[in-house]
Design an enzyme around this catalytic site. Structure first.
Site, PDB file in Angstrom:
ATOM      1  CD  GLU A   1      -2.238   5.228   4.660  1.00 14.41           C
ATOM      2  OE1 GLU A   1      -1.968   5.323   5.850  1.00 14.41           O
ATOM      3  OE2 GLU A   1      -2.578   6.204   3.964  1.00 14.41           O
TER       4      GLU A   1
ATOM      5  CB  SER B   1      -0.876  -0.018   1.258  1.00 12.13           C
ATOM      6  OG  SER B   1      -1.384   1.267   1.522  1.00 12.13           O
TER       7      SER B   1
ATOM      8  CE1 TYR C   1      -4.124  -1.642   5.753  1.00 16.59           C
ATOM      9  CE2 TYR C   1      -3.006   0.367   5.037  1.00 16.59           C
ATOM     10  CZ  TYR C   1      -3.658  -0.818   4.735  1.00 16.59           C
ATOM     11  OH  TYR C   1      -3.833  -1.177   3.421  1.00 16.59           O
TER      12      TYR C   1
HETATM   13  P1  NDP Z   1     -11.506  -4.779   1.920  1.00 17.99           P
HETATM   14  O1  NDP Z   1     -11.479  -4.273   3.319  1.00 17.99           O
HETATM   15  O2  NDP Z   1     -12.655  -4.421   1.037  1.00 17.99           O
HETATM   16  O3  NDP Z   1     -11.397  -6.382   1.943  1.00 17.99           O
HETATM   17  C1  NDP Z   1     -10.622  -7.057   2.874  1.00 17.99           C
HETATM   18  C2  NDP Z   1     -10.882  -8.539   2.762  1.00 17.99           C
HETATM   19  O4  NDP Z   1     -10.044  -9.239   3.693  1.00 17.99           O
HETATM   20  C3  NDP Z   1     -12.319  -8.979   3.062  1.00 17.99           C
HETATM   21  O5  NDP Z   1     -12.680 -10.002   2.165  1.00 17.99           O
HETATM   22  C4  NDP Z   1     -12.200  -9.537   4.471  1.00 17.99           C
HETATM   23  O6  NDP Z   1     -13.167 -10.514   4.770  1.00 17.99           O
HETATM   24  C5  NDP Z   1     -10.829 -10.195   4.388  1.00 17.99           C
HETATM   25  N1  NDP Z   1     -10.207 -10.442   5.685  1.00 17.99           N
HETATM   26  C6  NDP Z   1      -9.956  -9.547   6.664  1.00 17.99           C
HETATM   27  N2  NDP Z   1      -9.330 -10.136   7.698  1.00 17.99           N
HETATM   28  C7  NDP Z   1      -9.182 -11.442   7.364  1.00 17.99           C
HETATM   29  C8  NDP Z   1      -8.615 -12.557   8.008  1.00 17.99           C
HETATM   30  N3  NDP Z   1      -8.068 -12.485   9.232  1.00 17.99           N
HETATM   31  N4  NDP Z   1      -8.617 -13.766   7.369  1.00 17.99           N
HETATM   32  C9  NDP Z   1      -9.170 -13.877   6.127  1.00 17.99           C
HETATM   33  N5  NDP Z   1      -9.741 -12.854   5.469  1.00 17.99           N
HETATM   34  C10 NDP Z   1      -9.738 -11.643   6.082  1.00 17.99           C
HETATM   35  O7  NDP Z   1     -10.118  -4.323   1.252  1.00 17.99           O
HETATM   36  P2  NDP Z   1      -9.800  -3.906  -0.269  1.00 17.99           P
HETATM   37  O8  NDP Z   1     -10.436  -4.864  -1.176  1.00 17.99           O
HETATM   38  O9  NDP Z   1     -10.032  -2.446  -0.443  1.00 17.99           O
HETATM   39  O10 NDP Z   1      -8.212  -4.085  -0.301  1.00 17.99           O
HETATM   40  C11 NDP Z   1      -7.618  -5.354  -0.618  1.00 17.99           C
HETATM   41  C12 NDP Z   1      -6.199  -5.368  -0.090  1.00 17.99           C
HETATM   42  O11 NDP Z   1      -5.442  -4.332  -0.687  1.00 17.99           O
HETATM   43  C13 NDP Z   1      -6.061  -5.167   1.410  1.00 17.99           C
HETATM   44  O12 NDP Z   1      -4.951  -5.923   1.849  1.00 17.99           O
HETATM   45  C14 NDP Z   1      -5.737  -3.693   1.544  1.00 17.99           C
HETATM   46  O13 NDP Z   1      -5.035  -3.433   2.753  1.00 17.99           O
HETATM   47  C15 NDP Z   1      -4.879  -3.484   0.319  1.00 17.99           C
HETATM   48  N6  NDP Z   1      -4.872  -2.164  -0.256  1.00 17.99           N
HETATM   49  C16 NDP Z   1      -6.051  -1.553  -0.575  1.00 17.99           C
HETATM   50  C17 NDP Z   1      -6.049  -0.321  -1.192  1.00 17.99           C
HETATM   51  C18 NDP Z   1      -7.320   0.365  -1.556  1.00 17.99           C
HETATM   52  O14 NDP Z   1      -7.259   1.588  -1.822  1.00 17.99           O
HETATM   53  N7  NDP Z   1      -8.449  -0.312  -1.614  1.00 17.99           N
HETATM   54  C19 NDP Z   1      -4.772   0.364  -1.525  1.00 17.99           C
HETATM   55  C20 NDP Z   1      -3.602  -0.413  -1.179  1.00 17.99           C
HETATM   56  C21 NDP Z   1      -3.660  -1.617  -0.578  1.00 17.99           C
HETATM   57  P3  NDP Z   1     -14.649 -10.133   5.339  1.00 17.99           P
HETATM   58  O15 NDP Z   1     -15.497  -9.919   4.115  1.00 17.99           O
HETATM   59  O16 NDP Z   1     -15.007 -11.325   6.129  1.00 17.99           O
HETATM   60  O17 NDP Z   1     -14.477  -8.891   6.170  1.00 17.99           O
HETATM   61  P1  GDR Z   2      -6.869   5.798   3.596  1.00 16.82           P
HETATM   62  O1  GDR Z   2      -8.400   5.908   3.160  1.00 16.82           O
HETATM   63  O2  GDR Z   2      -6.683   6.046   5.044  1.00 16.82           O
HETATM   64  O3  GDR Z   2      -6.080   6.647   2.647  1.00 16.82           O
HETATM   65  O4  GDR Z   2      -6.567   4.239   3.328  1.00 16.82           O
HETATM   66  P2  GDR Z   2      -9.644   6.682   3.779  1.00 16.82           P
HETATM   67  O5  GDR Z   2     -10.629   6.771   2.684  1.00 16.82           O
HETATM   68  O6  GDR Z   2     -10.103   6.087   5.060  1.00 16.82           O
HETATM   69  O7  GDR Z   2      -9.064   8.143   4.131  1.00 16.82           O
HETATM   70  C1  GDR Z   2      -8.525   8.998   3.136  1.00 16.82           C
HETATM   71  C2  GDR Z   2      -8.274  10.385   3.718  1.00 16.82           C
HETATM   72  O8  GDR Z   2      -9.516  11.030   3.974  1.00 16.82           O
HETATM   73  C3  GDR Z   2      -9.420  11.690   5.237  1.00 16.82           C
HETATM   74  N1  GDR Z   2     -10.758  11.869   5.821  1.00 16.82           N
HETATM   75  C4  GDR Z   2     -11.597  10.884   6.175  1.00 16.82           C
HETATM   76  N2  GDR Z   2     -11.469   9.539   6.068  1.00 16.82           N
HETATM   77  C5  GDR Z   2     -12.504   8.764   6.484  1.00 16.82           C
HETATM   78  N3  GDR Z   2     -12.420   7.431   6.350  1.00 16.82           N
HETATM   79  N4  GDR Z   2     -13.631   9.318   7.033  1.00 16.82           N
HETATM   80  C6  GDR Z   2     -13.793  10.675   7.179  1.00 16.82           C
HETATM   81  O9  GDR Z   2     -14.812  11.163   7.677  1.00 16.82           O
HETATM   82  C7  GDR Z   2     -12.722  11.496   6.713  1.00 16.82           C
HETATM   83  N5  GDR Z   2     -12.534  12.845   6.672  1.00 16.82           N
HETATM   84  C8  GDR Z   2     -11.337  13.055   6.124  1.00 16.82           C
HETATM   85  C9  GDR Z   2      -8.531  10.775   6.062  1.00 16.82           C
HETATM   86  O10 GDR Z   2      -8.038  11.462   7.204  1.00 16.82           O
HETATM   87  C10 GDR Z   2      -7.486  10.399   5.041  1.00 16.82           C
HETATM   88  O11 GDR Z   2      -6.497  11.376   4.989  1.00 16.82           O
HETATM   89  C11 GDR Z   2      -7.053   3.566   2.177  1.00 16.82           C
HETATM   90  C12 GDR Z   2      -7.332   2.098   2.575  1.00 16.82           C
HETATM   91  O12 GDR Z   2      -7.975   1.441   1.496  1.00 16.82           O
HETATM   92  C13 GDR Z   2      -6.043   1.361   2.878  1.00 16.82           C
HETATM   93  O13 GDR Z   2      -6.325  -0.045   3.053  1.00 16.82           O
HETATM   94  C14 GDR Z   2      -5.092   1.540   1.678  1.00 16.82           C
HETATM   95  O14 GDR Z   2      -3.881   0.872   1.936  1.00 16.82           O
HETATM   96  C15 GDR Z   2      -4.860   3.019   1.423  1.00 16.82           C
HETATM   97  O15 GDR Z   2      -6.101   3.627   1.133  1.00 16.82           O
HETATM   98  C16 GDR Z   2      -3.927   3.250   0.233  1.00 16.82           C
END
Ligand code: NDP
Ligand code: GDR
Length: 330
Positions: free
Chosen positions: A125, A123, A147
């Site tokens: 992050e 990520s 995280y």
């Molecule tokens: P989601 O939160 O939508 O999905 C996470 C998934 O992981 C769900 O299917 C959840 O299952 C499963 N899960 C969580 N904990 C466990 C566990 N202990 N054992 C097995 N399964 C588990 O995430 P995203 O699809 O958005 O992201 C996918 C991956 O990419 C994650 O690793 C995230 O950190 C990473 N990532 C995401 C980004 C983004 O912007 N979306 C950017 C960069 C990285 P359940 O449905 O049961 O909760």
């Molecule tokens: P992020 O996503 O932390 O970048 O992680 P999120 O959408 O939660 O926050 C993005 C930015 O928005 C600001 N923010 C708020 N965020 C949330 N959730 N709710 C609010 O009310 C709000 N107001 C302002 C946050 O402070 C932050 O700066 C996501 C996840 O998908 C991670 O798993 C992934 O790795 C990174 O993106 C890349």
């Protein structure tokens, strides 16, 4: 027929990736953890095409069994505790799933199918308090949340297994990517859902945190294509995936509210509850390596992405209104 195993398949990315792989003719195995109320919302359309295997990232034997049973050619490790904000109140759970869980998954592959190709969901992050802009594969990490720290561990253990055991292990450093399937707590979906509800008269205000924070937001459907491409290369490597465009949360609000003819300033209330103990002020990715080596390109622009999400939330909320009206009539 090629076989793929996906952890986190019920999440946003897992569901798009499963659809992509099924379209390509893969047999798809999905690891699903046990929950009291199963949630298949994202995979409803393809639920019967996936072969489900029960497992949890914190349970090594279940992962060995999953790799063994699937004999997958490609393993995509997408499961994680993925909500940054939740990682402060739950740092140990986050560490177990998002950091140690990666080693568990790598061990399962090393033990049960060492020639499988492995993808780790790293990520942006990890760049946290950024030391250069834009961020690329060589930018040093400075995570700002439990995280982010856990993802740095997951990233380096993936690199280490590649170098120690000669495994085909890749790490995709993906910047924020969103879609109508994004969890409701993440900022884009929180905003687009609130816009729909305010427009439909179901909600009066929207409570938000830091509006000045800047992110590089893309469409999840585009980003899963990059995951697949990484595992099709001759050599395993790590790649940044991003749009190269940065927007503030305030711009996100302007675009989403104005799309339905509203002014965000009339509805948004700043609530310190949503400020984070340590913030990532800006993220902007340089994905030229992925463009050049993978031939990867994004299709959906930021504005189109937000419009797509508002449209989907309008439809969903209207559907729920109709349902509750019909319940009232009965
Ligand atoms: P989601 O939160 O939508 O999905 C996470 C998934 O992981 C769900 O299917 C959840 O299952 C499963 N899960 C969580 N904990 C466990 C566990 N202990 N054992 C097995 N399964 C588990 O995430 P995203 O699809 O958005 O992201 C996918 C991956 O990419 C994650 O690793 C995230 O950190 C990473 N990532 C995401 C980004 C983004 O912007 N979306 C950017 C960069 C990285 P359940 O449905 O049961 O909760
Ligand atoms: P992020 O996503 O932390 O970048 O992680 P999120 O959408 O939660 O926050 C993005 C930015 O928005 C600001 N923010 C708020 N965020 C949330 N959730 N709710 C609010 O009310 C709000 N107001 C302002 C946050 O402070 C932050 O700066 C996501 C996840 O998908 C991670 O798993 C992934 O790795 C990174 O993106 C890349």
């Amino acid at each position: 027929m090629r076989k793929a195993l996906i952890t986190g398949v019920t999440g946003q990315d897992g569901s798009y990736l499963a659809e992509l792989l099924l379209e390509k003719g893969y047999k798809v195995y999905g690891v699903r953890r046990r929950t009291s109320t199963p949630n298949y919302e994202n995979v409803e359309r393809i639920k019967d095409e996936i072969e489900w295997i029960s497992g949890d990232l914190s349970d090594l034997s279940s992962l060995i069994e999953a790799v063994n049973r699937s004999q997958a050619d490609e393993v995509y490790n997408l499961a994680a505790q993925s909500f940054v904000e939740a990682s402060w109140p739950q740092p140990l759970f986050t560490g177990n799933a998002t950091a140690i869980g990666v080693t568990n998954m790598l061990e399962a592959v090393r033990i049960a199918k060492p020639d499988a190709r492995f993808y780790q969901a790293s990520s942006s992050e990890m760049f946290g308090k950024v030391v250069e802009t834009p961020q690329r594969e060589t930018t040093p990490f400075y995570p700002r949340s439990p995280y982010g720290v856990a993802k740095v561990y997951g990233h380096w253990i993936t690199v280490n297994y590649r170098e120690s055991f000669n495994m085909f292990a890749c790490s995709g450093i993906l910047f924020n990517h969103e879609s109508p399937r994004r969890g409701l707590e993440f900022v884009t979906r929180k905003v687009t859902n609130a816009v729909a509800r305010i427009k439909l008269g179901l909600q009066k205000e929207l409570r938000m945190g830091n509006l000045d924070s800047k992110r590089d937001w893309g469409f999840a459907g585009d980003y899963v294509k990059a995951m697949w491409l990484m595992l099709q290369q001759e050599q395993p490597d790590d790649y940044v995936i991003s749009t190269g465009e940065m927007h503030t949360v305030r711009e996100l609000l302007e675009i989403a509210f104005s799309y339905v003819g509203l002014n965000y300033e009339d509805y948004v209330v700043i609530d310190p509850k949503f400020f984070r103990p340590a913030e990532v002020d800006l993220l902007l990715g340089d994905c030229s390596k992925a463009k050049q080596k993978l031939g990867w390109e994004q299709d959906v622009s930021f504005v189109n992405l937000i419009h797509m999400m508002v449209d989907a939330d309008m439809e969903r909320n209207k559907g729920e209104m109709k349902y509750s009206e019909s319940v009232l009539v009965v």
